[in-house]
Design an enzyme around this catalytic site. Structure first.
Site, PDB file in Angstrom:
ATOM      1  N   CYS A  42       0.802  -1.032  -0.107  1.00 36.49           N
ATOM      2  CA  CYS A  42       0.070  -0.138   0.134  1.00 36.49           C
ATOM      3  C   CYS A  42       0.764   1.362  -0.064  1.00 36.49           C
ATOM      4  CB  CYS A  42      -0.889  -0.161   1.214  1.00 36.49           C
ATOM      5  SG  CYS A  42      -1.536   1.667   1.777  1.00 36.49           S
ATOM      6  N   CYS A  45       0.215   4.009   2.698  1.00 39.04           N
ATOM      7  CA  CYS A  45       0.590   3.522   3.852  1.00 39.04           C
ATOM      8  C   CYS A  45       1.818   3.928   4.286  1.00 39.04           C
ATOM      9  CB  CYS A  45       0.210   1.983   4.203  1.00 39.04           C
ATOM     10  SG  CYS A  45      -1.360   1.450   3.942  1.00 39.04           S
TER      11      CYS A  45
END
Length: 119
Positions: A42, A45
């Site tokens: 991700c 993230c």
């Protein structure tokens, strides 16, 4: 004072090892805990994680940060209804009191943390 900051940051954030670790260090924590549900793949993230960690470290131990990799801990992600990453939960006395999904800037993160910690 730089080395000190790094040590403090390491101490206030930790990786959740398993369900019982989560129960013990997050649900049963005497301090409020910010739970960062993230994943290796991700992109957002990778931006939010360090930013959030830095903001948590600034709170000088008033709040902790638990990092949960959703690929390693699918059960926790399902239990806390995490449908997208990054999802950040604010937990106090074992209850989810606040949450957000996606990236926030430092001012927004600070407001989020202040709300959790209280006056």
């Amino acid at each position: 004072g730089r080395a000190l900051g790094t040590a403090a940051r390491r101490a206030s954030a930790f990786n959740v090892q398993d369900g019982s670790d989560f129960q013990e260090r997050v649900v049963n924590s005497p301090k409020p805990v910010v739970v960062d549900f993230h994943a290796q793949w991700c992109g957002p993230c990778k931006i939010l994680g360090p930013r959030l960690e830095k903001m948590v470290a600034k709170q000088e131990g008033k709040v902790l940060m638990a990092k949960v990799d959703i690929d390693d801990h699918t059960d926790l992600a399902i239990e806390y209804e995490v449908s997208a990453v990054p999802t950040v939960l604010a937990m106090k006395n074992g209850d989810v009191v606040d949450k957000f999904v996606g990236i926030k800037d430092e001012d927004q993160l600070e407001a989020f943390l202040k709300k959790l910690i209280g006056p």
